[in-house]
Design a protein around this motif. Sequence first.
Motif, mmCIF file in Angstrom:
data_model
loop_
_atom_site.group_PDB
_atom_site.id
_atom_site.type_symbol
_atom_site.label_atom_id
_atom_site.label_comp_id
_atom_site.label_asym_id
_atom_site.label_seq_id
_atom_site.Cartn_x
_atom_site.Cartn_y
_atom_site.Cartn_z
ATOM 1 N N ALA A 109 0.842 -1.831 -0.058
ATOM 2 C CA ALA A 109 0.156 0.082 -0.085
ATOM 3 C C ALA A 109 0.845 1.066 0.000
ATOM 4 O O ALA A 109 0.202 2.817 -0.239
ATOM 5 C CB ALA A 109 -0.859 0.319 1.163
ATOM 6 N N GLU A 110 2.111 1.147 0.765
ATOM 7 C CA GLU A 110 3.279 2.409 1.054
ATOM 8 C C GLU A 110 3.985 3.303 -0.672
ATOM 9 O O GLU A 110 4.570 4.125 -0.455
ATOM 10 C CB GLU A 110 3.750 1.977 2.183
ATOM 11 C CG GLU A 110 4.851 1.622 1.588
ATOM 12 C CD GLU A 110 4.917 0.026 2.368
ATOM 13 O OE1 GLU A 110 5.666 -0.613 1.876
ATOM 14 O OE2 GLU A 110 3.437 -0.539 2.665
ATOM 15 N N ILE A 111 3.228 1.898 -1.196
ATOM 16 C CA ILE A 111 4.181 1.874 -2.822
ATOM 17 C C ILE A 111 3.671 2.327 -3.702
ATOM 18 O O ILE A 111 2.766 1.397 -4.578
ATOM 19 C CB ILE A 111 5.521 1.097 -3.059
ATOM 20 C CG1 ILE A 111 6.253 0.394 -1.972
ATOM 21 C CG2 ILE A 111 5.549 0.794 -4.623
ATOM 22 C CD1 ILE A 111 6.886 -0.905 -2.618
ATOM 23 N N PRO A 112 3.414 3.326 -4.792
ATOM 24 C CA PRO A 112 2.444 4.264 -5.352
ATOM 25 C C PRO A 112 2.309 3.262 -6.501
ATOM 26 O O PRO A 112 3.621 3.158 -6.838
ATOM 27 C CB PRO A 112 2.607 6.196 -5.439
ATOM 28 C CG PRO A 112 4.025 6.381 -4.493
ATOM 29 C CD PRO A 112 4.287 4.966 -3.623
ATOM 30 N N GLU A 113 1.581 2.676 -6.875
ATOM 31 C CA GLU A 113 1.560 2.569 -9.056
ATOM 32 C C GLU A 113 1.601 3.225 -9.853
ATOM 33 O O GLU A 113 0.294 3.562 -10.684
ATOM 34 C CB GLU A 113 0.482 1.456 -8.466
ATOM 35 C CG GLU A 113 0.739 -0.316 -7.907
ATOM 36 C CD GLU A 113 -0.499 -1.213 -7.876
ATOM 37 O OE1 GLU A 113 -1.922 -0.586 -8.282
ATOM 38 O OE2 GLU A 113 -0.151 -2.554 -7.700
ATOM 39 N N SER A 114 2.981 4.208 -9.867
ATOM 40 C CA SER A 114 2.488 4.731 -10.989
ATOM 41 C C SER A 114 4.461 4.905 -11.254
ATOM 42 O O SER A 114 5.042 4.444 -11.384
ATOM 43 C CB SER A 114 2.929 6.507 -10.509
ATOM 44 O OG SER A 114 3.452 7.459 -9.596
ATOM 45 N N TRP A 115 4.720 5.992 -12.529
ATOM 46 C CA TRP A 115 5.868 5.513 -13.417
ATOM 47 C C TRP A 115 6.680 6.735 -12.558
ATOM 48 O O TRP A 115 7.811 6.703 -12.200
ATOM 49 C CB TRP A 115 5.716 6.240 -14.797
ATOM 50 C CG TRP A 115 5.479 4.606 -15.772
ATOM 51 C CD1 TRP A 115 4.832 4.936 -16.311
ATOM 52 C CD2 TRP A 115 6.181 3.896 -16.038
ATOM 53 N NE1 TRP A 115 3.884 3.709 -17.308
ATOM 54 C CE2 TRP A 115 5.096 3.157 -16.984
ATOM 55 C CE3 TRP A 115 7.645 3.724 -15.384
ATOM 56 C CZ2 TRP A 115 6.132 1.294 -17.173
ATOM 57 C CZ3 TRP A 115 7.887 2.221 -16.156
ATOM 58 C CH2 TRP A 115 7.501 1.190 -16.838
ATOM 59 N N ALA A 116 5.555 7.550 -10.851
ATOM 60 C CA ALA A 116 6.446 8.181 -10.321
ATOM 61 C C ALA A 116 7.577 7.521 -9.621
ATOM 62 O O ALA A 116 8.469 7.730 -8.980
ATOM 63 C CB ALA A 116 6.245 8.935 -9.561
ATOM 64 N N VAL A 117 7.305 6.413 -9.253
ATOM 65 C CA VAL A 117 7.989 5.479 -8.403
ATOM 66 C C VAL A 117 8.922 4.368 -9.685
ATOM 67 O O VAL A 117 8.372 3.192 -10.650
ATOM 68 C CB VAL A 117 7.170 4.316 -7.827
ATOM 69 C CG1 VAL A 117 8.010 3.505 -7.246
ATOM 70 C CG2 VAL A 117 6.628 5.231 -7.077
ATOM 71 N N THR A 118 10.399 4.237 -9.357
ATOM 72 C CA THR A 118 11.192 3.637 -10.589
ATOM 73 C C THR A 118 12.125 2.810 -9.741
ATOM 74 O O THR A 118 11.416 2.464 -8.048
ATOM 75 C CB THR A 118 11.720 4.041 -11.459
ATOM 76 O OG1 THR A 118 12.809 5.174 -10.768
ATOM 77 C CG2 THR A 118 10.738 5.389 -12.260
ATOM 78 N N SER A 119 12.896 1.779 -9.945
ATOM 79 C CA SER A 119 13.865 0.957 -8.790
ATOM 80 C C SER A 119 14.329 2.153 -7.740
ATOM 81 O O SER A 119 15.253 1.882 -7.320
ATOM 82 C CB SER A 119 14.857 0.147 -9.407
ATOM 83 O OG SER A 119 15.560 1.681 -10.444
ATOM 84 N N ASP A 120 14.884 3.333 -8.302
ATOM 85 C CA ASP A 120 15.365 4.658 -7.535
ATOM 86 C C ASP A 120 15.005 4.662 -6.455
ATOM 87 O O ASP A 120 15.561 4.233 -5.427
ATOM 88 C CB ASP A 120 15.962 5.818 -7.409
ATOM 89 C CG ASP A 120 16.984 5.757 -8.761
ATOM 90 O OD1 ASP A 120 18.034 5.328 -9.046
ATOM 91 O OD2 ASP A 120 16.597 6.484 -9.528
ATOM 92 N N SER A 121 13.250 4.730 -6.249
ATOM 93 C CA SER A 121 12.762 4.833 -4.543
ATOM 94 C C SER A 121 12.981 3.222 -4.557
ATOM 95 O O SER A 121 12.321 3.733 -3.293
ATOM 96 C CB SER A 121 11.024 4.653 -5.381
ATOM 97 O OG SER A 121 10.985 7.251 -5.382
ATOM 98 N N LEU A 122 12.370 2.531 -5.304
ATOM 99 C CA LEU A 122 12.529 1.559 -5.042
ATOM 100 C C LEU A 122 13.700 1.061 -3.660
ATOM 101 O O LEU A 122 13.711 -0.005 -2.636
ATOM 102 C CB LEU A 122 12.138 0.319 -5.650
ATOM 103 C CG LEU A 122 10.637 0.314 -6.563
ATOM 104 C CD1 LEU A 122 10.155 -0.832 -7.255
ATOM 105 C CD2 LEU A 122 9.642 0.122 -5.188
#
Length: 221
Positions: A109-122
């Motif tokens: 739930a805390e990881i938005p499902e969008s292209w704003a989140v890539t492997s950098d944010s992960l």
Amino acid sequence: MTIIVKFGGSLTRGAAPHTLLQRLAGQRGLVVVPGGGALADAVRAVQPQWRLTDGAAHRMALLAMEQMAHAMADLAPGLVPACSRAELAQAATVGTALWFPAAMTLGRAEIPESWAVTSDSLSVWLAAELSAERLVLVKAPGLRLPAPAGSRAGDIAAWTGLGLVDAAFATMAQGFRGDILLVPADEAGRLDDALRPGKKERDIIGEVKPEDGSKEGSRPS
């Protein structure tokens, strides 16, 4: 002490990165996070063609990272595959862990499902999950970094503006208290220092090359 090493997607879009992967393999206390690279690019390409939602594309891109981990394990057998927090902790005590991210990230739930989140944010999310000492983002060779801003928020804002990290990175980084460093893959001495536990951040940063206006790209995966 654990050091998270995010292997930039730009490093996987050309020849197989044997040398750098072999350099990382076998060092205790490291956890390698694979970028999606060309595999995530394929997801970006097919999304508008098939009119896929961002949620579907996000999940596909996570699986692209998972596929890249399989490729890296094949290229550098010394890397120790790991899927869970417990497996990562165990693997890092004996060598270099290689994160297969799907099990820990799909549906969180805390990881938005969008292209704003890539492997950098992960990677910074994982660094917080593991209470890591440091996150090292290994970027394209020859990349020129902006001068240090004097604060983490200032540095991340500059990196985001230049397209060096994704749009969600600043928010995701709020949960991580360790060091965050960007290191071009061809700066061997700085990379060695960044991977050394206990090395002070100020001693690693030193004098950075001034940014010349060029960007690594708008796809920091």
